[in-house]
Design an enzyme around this catalytic site. Structure first.
Site, PDB file in Angstrom:
ATOM      1  N   ASP A  96      -3.579  75.437  57.246  1.00 32.46           N
ATOM      2  CA  ASP A  96      -4.104  76.654  56.598  1.00 32.46           C
ATOM      3  C   ASP A  96      -5.535  76.535  56.084  1.00 32.46           C
ATOM      4  O   ASP A  96      -6.241  77.529  55.964  1.00 32.46           O
ATOM      5  CB  ASP A  96      -3.188  77.064  55.428  1.00 32.46           C
ATOM      6  N   HIS A  97      -5.983  75.312  55.788  1.00 35.40           N
ATOM      7  CA  HIS A  97      -7.298  75.178  55.153  1.00 35.40           C
ATOM      8  C   HIS A  97      -8.461  75.159  56.153  1.00 35.40           C
ATOM      9  O   HIS A  97      -9.595  75.395  55.779  1.00 35.40           O
ATOM     10  CB  HIS A  97      -7.372  73.890  54.329  1.00 35.40           C
ATOM     11  N   ASP A 161      -1.341  69.202  47.202  1.00 39.33           N
ATOM     12  CA  ASP A 161      -2.237  70.320  46.907  1.00 39.33           C
ATOM     13  C   ASP A 161      -1.935  70.735  45.481  1.00 39.33           C
ATOM     14  O   ASP A 161      -0.756  70.820  45.094  1.00 39.33           O
ATOM     15  CB  ASP A 161      -1.963  71.486  47.864  1.00 39.33           C
ATOM     16  N   ARG A 449      -9.542  79.842  41.679  1.00 41.62           N
ATOM     17  CA  ARG A 449     -10.698  79.041  41.238  1.00 41.62           C
ATOM     18  C   ARG A 449     -11.998  79.753  41.556  1.00 41.62           C
ATOM     19  O   ARG A 449     -12.117  80.389  42.595  1.00 41.62           O
ATOM     20  CB  ARG A 449     -10.717  77.703  41.972  1.00 41.62           C
ATOM     21  N   SER A 644      -8.740  70.208  42.396  1.00 42.04           N
ATOM     22  CA  SER A 644      -7.951  69.849  43.575  1.00 42.04           C
ATOM     23  C   SER A 644      -7.195  68.535  43.442  1.00 42.04           C
ATOM     24  O   SER A 644      -7.519  67.675  42.635  1.00 42.04           O
ATOM     25  CB  SER A 644      -8.901  69.766  44.750  1.00 42.04           C
ATOM     26  N   ARG A 646      -7.196  66.588  46.073  1.00 35.88           N
ATOM     27  CA  ARG A 646      -7.760  65.788  47.172  1.00 35.88           C
ATOM     28  C   ARG A 646      -8.061  64.358  46.721  1.00 35.88           C
ATOM     29  O   ARG A 646      -8.849  64.128  45.817  1.00 35.88           O
ATOM     30  CB  ARG A 646      -9.007  66.474  47.752  1.00 35.88           C
TER      31      ARG A 646
HETATM   32  C1  MIC Z   1      -8.077  73.799  46.488  1.00 33.19           C
HETATM   33  O1  MIC Z   1      -7.599  74.881  46.193  1.00 33.19           O
HETATM   34  O2  MIC Z   1      -9.042  73.294  45.885  1.00 33.19           O
HETATM   35  C2  MIC Z   1      -7.462  73.012  47.631  1.00 33.19           C
HETATM   36  C3  MIC Z   1      -8.433  72.969  48.722  1.00 33.19           C
HETATM   37  O3  MIC Z   1      -6.313  73.680  48.087  1.00 33.19           O
HETATM   38  C4  MIC Z   1      -7.106  71.642  47.095  1.00 33.19           C
HETATM   39  C5  MIC Z   1      -6.630  70.693  48.128  1.00 33.19           C
HETATM   40  C6  MIC Z   1      -7.718  70.114  48.968  1.00 33.19           C
HETATM   41  O4  MIC Z   1      -8.784  69.798  48.457  1.00 33.19           O
HETATM   42  O5  MIC Z   1      -7.483  69.937  50.162  1.00 33.19           O
HETATM   43  C7  MIC Z   1      -6.101  71.621  45.951  1.00 33.19           C
HETATM   44  O6  MIC Z   1      -5.991  72.583  45.244  1.00 33.19           O
HETATM   45  O7  MIC Z   1      -5.446  70.593  45.718  1.00 33.19           O
HETATM   46 FE1  SF4 Z   2      -5.705  77.395  49.850  1.00 32.10          FE
HETATM   47 FE2  SF4 Z   2      -6.156  75.950  47.638  1.00 32.10          FE
HETATM   48 FE3  SF4 Z   2      -7.138  78.432  47.919  1.00 32.10          FE
HETATM   49 FE4  SF4 Z   2      -4.580  78.088  47.604  1.00 32.10          FE
HETATM   50  S1  SF4 Z   2      -6.165  77.578  46.129  1.00 32.10           S
HETATM   51  S2  SF4 Z   2      -5.538  79.446  49.073  1.00 32.10           S
HETATM   52  S3  SF4 Z   2      -4.189  76.214  48.727  1.00 32.10           S
HETATM   53  S4  SF4 Z   2      -7.673  76.635  49.112  1.00 32.10           S
END
Ligand code: MIC
Ligand code: SF4
Length: 755
Positions: A96-97, A161, A449, A644, A646
């Protein structure tokens, strides 16, 4: 379609009565829902100790694991090394990302398949090999797909995640973790967590008018701030909670990640029954109903919450006003009636350029339906929207059903771009025209975010978080200060018109529908499946062991960067264009800390190289230290690593030779990620010592050889003029975490145990 893993769910429920009875006995008082779920999932079986909240480290046995494409690569590259044939608990990967939003779903999806073919093939084949369900690109956003298919009341899951917490909307304890934690659970080992503190949120009244579930969490974020939930589970209850839809509960739990909460949850109720049965899981309803009393907090707790929770918040939904949070941080809350004045006072651009609806937070059928009701009114009243509009549906099931029911057509009448069922702009996968000009501008979105540069890479984009229906209203009016409750809009004929409050079905009247949900089941026996990683790939790289600790104090370390202010994982390891290197540790390390502000010159990605005295980019300076065999440290402010899950944000410094990260305080997931990867994650015993660190200091850890739980470490700082001072550092490592440090990483330790 058959319910996924129904047997597993039934087994979990079969253990509940006995486990709860044991917990009740040992804790000696009525239990919250969070405690019930935690005690029902102890690795050692029935409880025989009453754990201390915020103190005891506890081993848990989660029921399932979920991973998304951007983090699964690293998680599975690590899992490959654990020497297992198959995952020990049901697990899924969701693509999805990696899908960019540019022109619209079908073209964007094809483009992504072309560009990320190698990574998708890797994820699909490694999932096939190890018994992991794979949700193909376009199937939907991980958390929406999990809510629709896998989440179950009273279950416990982890996911790579931070928004895994979304599944709290179906009464789970669902927790975001780094990939190394997922490896523990998939390899059949216990998963460790500090027993959380408990925050109760009592909801009274009922949402009405323009207020939605999103406003509950926007308000909670405003109250608790981005670190107020750290180390705690937030449990929502009260008559107001019963009045919320299940996906609305998901929205609230989802954005609990933004207050740093370990997770959030709601007791099993009618809304969950409705949602489970609408998504084809009547059998889960029947199983849950049989133990329903255990799937919510005890009545005594909810009657006298202040006696049972560490902190209590009360919100009356009937009085709650719609909120708009931002810019640059999700906890800066402004009620819609005050936005005009706030924006003017702060110089935020009032003109709204884009309205974006989607993300795992707000992409349910109900979200789209309510926002569509605003759009319909605008069309009927002859208003041309003043801002551009984009939507990412949460899943193919939601998209298909919304299309069938005419909801997407409503949006299309307004020229809305319907992007792929994926994260898209929420994670910087947005090819926004003109973003490179870096103009000061405002966008509004329904995401969770809004950190600087997150959606479009432009540091001057002021992003505001709000509900989907408010996004619709603000985008139509083109004005951040527009209050749909009191204000009118000028239509194309020059008349003043009003928008009525949104309405929309919680669940589709004709039921959900989908042609191809995008799921790929794994092979029964995957032992012959070959997982190929090309040695010259720029996208994937097999991992090498991090070196074990040499048993000596770290001496003559240099300062790589002293980061000032907000330093989220987006600042440490940016997403957007860098997502392409998530499976290649060396390549992604070139983004290390490039977004962090250097406390000495206020600039990003410009730090002093103490070997030459000149200035350079953070990754380049660190590579120079590494090449010269010089250890280094990173210093940071409060809530370092917010955001995140990550683990790249921990693995990059580890890979490039940083030895310690010393900050005023950490966000939970990042602190654990550092520990797992064999780094020293330490905090100043006195916050003010942060000010003692100078740009050209040298550091000695004088008592690292005595590293022990609960014992402070001493750092000697040698300033450029040869004066010295000593400061104390705190840490939260327990015995086994110190073993990870000694072995070089938690994975090294797993591998040592195999041999
Ligand atoms: C996000 O919303 O910041 C992400 C991208 O979903 C991350 C995960 C990632 O960095 O791959 C998260 O929320 O953990
Ligand atoms: Fe995707 Fe993270 Fe955004 Fe949710 S917050 S839609 S998991 S990038």
């Amino acid at each position: 379609m058959a319910v996924f893993d129904l047997d597993m769910i039934k087994k979990v429920y079969a253990k509940y009565p006995e486990r709860i009875a044991a917990a009740r006995k040992i804790v000696g008082k009525p239990l919250t829902l969070a405690e019930k779920i935690l005690y029902a999932h102890l690795w050692d079986g029935n409880a025989n100790v009453s754990f201390e909240r915020g103190k005891s480290y506890v081993d848990f046995a989660p029921d399932r694991v979920a991973m998304q494409d951007a983090t699964a690569q690293m998680a599975l590259l690590q899992f490959m090394q654990a020497g297992k044939k198959r995952v020990a608990v049901p697990s899924t990967v969701h693509a999805d990302h990696l899908i960019q939003a540019k022109v619209g779903a079908s073209k964007d999806l094809q483009e992504s398949l072309n560009q990320n073919n190698e990574v998708f093939n890797f994820l699909s084949s490694i999932s096939n090999k190890y018994g992991i369900g794979f949700w193909k690109p376009g199937a939907g956003i991980i958390h929406q797909v999990v809510l629709e298919n896998y989440a179950f009341p009273g279950g416990m899951m982890i996911g790579t995640d931070s928004h895994t917490v979304n599944a709290g909307g179906l009464g789970m304890v669902a927790i975001g973790v780094g990939g190394a934690d997922a490896v523990d659970v998939m390899a059949g080992m216990a998963w460790e967590l500090k027993f959380p503190k408990l925050i109760g949120v009592k909801l009274t009244g009922k949402l009405n008018g323009w207020t939605s579930a999103k406003d509950v969490i926007l308000k909670v974020a405003d109250i608790l701030t981005v670190k107020g939930g750290t180390g705690a589970i937030v449990e929502y209850f009260g008559e107001g909670a019963l009045n919320l839809s299940c996906t609305g509960k998901g929205t609230i739990c989802n954005m609990g990640a933004e207050i740093g909460a370990t997770t959030s949850t709601f007791g099993y109720d009618e809304s969950m029954r409705r949602y489970l049965s609408a998504t084809g899981r009547q059998e889960v309803v029947e199983a849950a109903d049989a133990i329903a009393e255990h799937l919510t907090g005890d009545a005594e707790v909810y009657a006298n919450p202040s006696q049972y929770f560490d902190q209590l918040i009360e919100i009356n939904l009937s009085e709650l006003e719609p909120h708009i949070n931002g810019p640059f941080t999700p906890d800066r809350g402004t009620p819609v009636s005050k936005m005009k004045a706030e924006a003017e006072a702060n110089g935020w651009p009032l003109k709204v350029e884009w309205g974006l609806i989607g993300s795992c937070t707000n992409s349910s059928y109900e979200d789209l339906a309510r926002a569509a009701s605003i759009v319909q009114q605008a069309v009927a009243q002859g208003i041309t929207p003043k801002a551009e509009f984009g939507i990412n549906p949460g899943s193919e099931q939601v998209r298909y059903t919304a299309e069938r029911d005419g909801i997407l057509a409503d949006f299309e009448k307004m020229g809305t771009k319907i992007f792929t069922n994926a994260c898209g702009p929420c994670i910087g996968q947005w090819d926004r025209e003109g973003a490179e000009k870096q103009e000061k501008n405002t966008i509004v979105h329904s995401f969770n975010r809004n950190f600087s540069k997150r959606a479009d890479g432009n540091p001057n984009t002021h992003a505001f978080v709000t509900s989907p229906e408010m996004v619709a209203a603000l985008a139509i009016s083109g004005n951040l200060g527009f209050n749909p409750i009191t204000d009118t809009i000028t239509n194309d004929k020059g008349e003043q018109v009003k928008l009525n409050a949104p309405v929309g079905d919680e669940l589709p009247k004709r039921g959900f529908d989908v042609e191809d949900n995008g799921y790929q089941a794994p092979a029964e026996d995957g032992s012959n499946v070959v997982v190929a990683v090309a040695p010259d790939s720029s996208r994937l790289q097999l991992l090498e062991n991090f070196p074990a600790w040499d048993g000596k104090n770290i001496e003559n370390a240099k300062l790589l960067i002293k980061a000032k202010g907000k330093c989220t994982t987006d600042h440490i390891s940016m997403a957007g264009p860098w997502l392409r290197y998530r499976g290649h540790l060396d390549n992604i390390s070139n983004n290390m800390l490039i977004g962090a502000e250097n406390a000495f010159n206020g600039k990003a990605n410009e730090v002093k190289n103490q070997l030459t005295g000149g200035y350079g980019e953070v990754p380049a300076v660190q590579r120079a230290y590494k090449a010269a065999g010089v250890p280094s440290i990173v210093v940071g402010d409060h809530n370092y690593g917010e955001g995140s899950s990550r683990e790249h944000a921990a693995m990059e410094p580890r890979h490039l030779g940083v030895r310690a990260v010393i900050v005023k305080s950490f966000a939970r997931i990042h602190e654990t990620n550092l520990k797992k990867q064999g780094m020293l994650g330490l905090t100043f015993a006195n916050d003010a010592d942060y000010d003692k660190i100078q740009e050209d200091d040298t550091f000695n850890f004088v008592d690292l050889v005595d590293f022990a739980p609960g014992k402070q470490l001493t750092l000697e700082i040698i300033h450029a003029n040869d004066t010295k001072e000593s400061i104390k550092l705190n840490h939260t490592y327990n015995d086994s975490q110190i073993e990870w440090f000694k072995a070089g990483s938690a994975l090294n330790l797993i591998k040592m145990m195999q041999n």
